[in-house]
Scaffold this active site. Structure first.
Site, PDB file in Angstrom:
ATOM      1  N   TYR A 103       0.850  -1.188   0.000  1.00 59.25           N
ATOM      2  CA  TYR A 103       0.000   0.000   0.000  1.00 59.25           C
ATOM      3  C   TYR A 103       0.885   1.237   0.000  1.00 59.25           C
ATOM      4  CZ  TYR A 103      -3.616  -3.327   1.549  1.00 59.25           C
ATOM      5  OH  TYR A 103      -4.476  -4.403   1.665  1.00 59.25           O
ATOM      6  N   SER A 252     -12.879  -4.971   2.375  1.00 63.50           N
ATOM      7  CA  SER A 252     -13.983  -4.377   1.610  1.00 63.50           C
ATOM      8  C   SER A 252     -15.336  -4.732   2.223  1.00 63.50           C
ATOM      9  CB  SER A 252     -13.933  -4.817   0.147  1.00 63.50           C
ATOM     10  OG  SER A 252     -14.769  -4.012  -0.653  1.00 63.50           O
ATOM     11  N   PRO A 253     -15.495  -4.541   3.545  1.00 65.42           N
ATOM     12  CA  PRO A 253     -16.752  -4.929   4.198  1.00 65.42           C
ATOM     13  C   PRO A 253     -17.948  -4.077   3.788  1.00 65.42           C
ATOM     14  CG  PRO A 253     -15.396  -3.670   5.710  1.00 65.42           C
ATOM     15  CD  PRO A 253     -14.549  -3.942   4.499  1.00 65.42           C
ATOM     16  N   LEU A 254     -17.691  -2.913   3.178  1.00 67.62           N
ATOM     17  CA  LEU A 254     -18.776  -2.054   2.697  1.00 67.62           C
ATOM     18  C   LEU A 254     -18.937  -2.161   1.172  1.00 67.62           C
ATOM     19  CD1 LEU A 254     -18.206   1.102   4.923  1.00 67.62           C
ATOM     20  CD2 LEU A 254     -19.820  -0.777   5.257  1.00 67.62           C
ATOM     21  N   GLY A 255     -18.397  -3.229   0.596  1.00 70.18           N
ATOM     22  CA  GLY A 255     -18.569  -3.423  -0.831  1.00 70.18           C
ATOM     23  C   GLY A 255     -18.016  -2.279  -1.665  1.00 70.18           C
ATOM     24  N   GLY A 257     -17.802   0.814  -0.939  1.00 66.15           N
ATOM     25  CA  GLY A 257     -18.678   1.972  -0.836  1.00 66.15           C
ATOM     26  C   GLY A 257     -20.101   1.708  -1.264  1.00 66.15           C
ATOM     27  N   PHE A 258     -20.332   0.614  -1.952  1.00 66.28           N
ATOM     28  CA  PHE A 258     -21.664   0.308  -2.480  1.00 66.28           C
ATOM     29  C   PHE A 258     -22.696   0.201  -1.371  1.00 66.28           C
ATOM     30  CE2 PHE A 258     -24.862  -2.666  -4.214  1.00 66.28           C
ATOM     31  CZ  PHE A 258     -25.168  -2.025  -5.408  1.00 66.28           C
TER      32      PHE A 258
END
Length: 383
Positions: A103, A252-255, A257-258
């Site tokens: 990163y 990516s637990p919030l997809g 940002g989706f």
């Protein structure tokens, strides 16, 4: 001309409403009392570790000027604000901070290390190795590199960047198809004996690789993509973690940002946005996937929460050893994410929500073909 529907951004609206009445969003959420059920525990087990139920992902890259810090989704801040964000997370009770050598490369570890000066002993620092990166320039040379001698060099450099004497949780970022996992685990075992690494894990590994790695030196955690938008780990990975006593960390637990309501059917993504290459965010797929956003918004209203909080709380409710690591460059979003720890689902609510989720088909693959090819890889056999 027919324009695609524009969905309101519930996250922004909810945060604005909280600000208007002078209440920090995370506090407003934490004070919201569920209809029934007990509040979330302050700590939960992640394998042998004990951490706050919501962690923080530190996945930042250089921007257009020397002090600029960008995430993968076209959001930006600067180094001082990024460090302030990490310190705010510590103040809110967050104890798990997740980053990686790649990163930046190196930037995220450097920022995290500087931000945690004076606070290091109260937190769990996790980072990752595994890509072939030039140790001097940070240039990616292509492919993976988990040769034991390379791992040892990488860890020494990570300790310097993180300004610490130990890495609490060190992941192999992706399985190296050229190196037996027994060799990787052996190198980690040596680093544990030296006190430089305390625990280790794997990210997006094959199932047999998990078993083989765990047999040499016990794994603390598996880190895979997992959210309402991608439920793949439920089939085999989560049952294996439960069998072996390994914790699970959804990235990516919030997809992307989706699930937070930041994407609508007409959203388009620039070349600097990772989602531009992800099939489920393509213009022909997004409208088909919007029913999931509508469902999460409905449940946010039911739970007196935001969509992001519902998505994170749903993950935490799956198993008591799951700890999501949402990333952000925004203090208000950080506070909102932390507030998800106070959201509780009754068993009947969870069953109802799961049934509704299962009835919504998601169109498009979760990652581009090239990135997807590096997931679920089995390490070669030990000769």
């Amino acid at each position: 001309m027919n324009h695609p529907p524009v969905y309101p951004n519930p996250r922004r609206q909810w945060l604005a409403a909280a600000a208007a009445i002078g209440v920090a969003p995370w506090l407003l959420s934490a004070c919201a009392t569920p209809a029934t059920g007990t509040s979330s525990t302050v700590r939960r087990r992640l394998g042998p570790l004990e951490v706050f139920p919501i962690g923080m992902g530190v996945q930042w890259h250089p921007g257009r000027h020397p002090q600029a810090v960008n995430d993968l989704y076209a959001s930006s801040t600067d180094r001082q604000a990024a460090m302030a964000l990490i310190r705010r997370a510590v103040d809110l009770g967050v104890t798990l901070f997740d980053t990686a050598e790649v990163y930046g490369p190196f930037m995220s570890e450097e920022i995290l290390g500087e931000a945690l000066q004076g606070r290091r002993n109260g937190v769990v620092v996790s980072t990752k190795f595994g890509f072939d990166i030039d140790p001097q320039t940070g240039a990616r040379r292509g492919g993976t590199n988990s040769r034991p001698e390379h791992i040892r060099r990488v860890v020494e450099a990570q300790l310097r960047r993180l300004r610490t004497d130990r890495i609490d949780l060190l992941y192999q970022h992706r399985v190296d198809p050229q190196v037996p996992i027994e060799d990787v685990a052996g190198a980690i075992k040596e680093l544990v004996a030296q006190g430089k690494v305390l625990h280790w894990g794997l990210s997006e590994p094959g199932l047999q690789t998990i078993r083989r790695a765990h047999a040499v030196h016990p794994l603390a955690a598996i880190q895979n993509e997992y959210s309402m938008l991608w439920r793949g780990p439920e089939a085999q990975v989560l049952p294996l973690c439960e069998e072996l006593g390994i914790g699970f960390v959804p990235w990516s637990p919030l997809g992307m940002g989706f699930l937070a309501g930041t994407v609508n059917a007409g959203s388009r993504f620039g070349e600097r946005d990772f989602r531009a290459s992800v099939p489920r965010f393509a213009p022909d797929a997004l409208p088909s996937n919007m029913p999931l956003v509508d469902l999460v918004r409905t449940w946010a209203q039911r739970k007196n929460a935001t969509p992001a909080q519902v998505a994170l709380a749903w993950l935490a409710a799956r198993k008591p050893w799951i700890v999501p690591i949402p990333g952000t460059t925004n203090v208000a979003h950080l506070e909102e994410n932390v507030g998800a720890a106070a959201i509780v689902f009754r068993a009947a609510e969870l069953a109802e929500l799961d049934a509704a989720l299962s009835a919504i088909p998601i169109r498009g693959a979760r990652l581009s073909p090239a990135v997807l090819a590096a997931t679920g890889v089995e390490a070669p056999p030990k000769r």
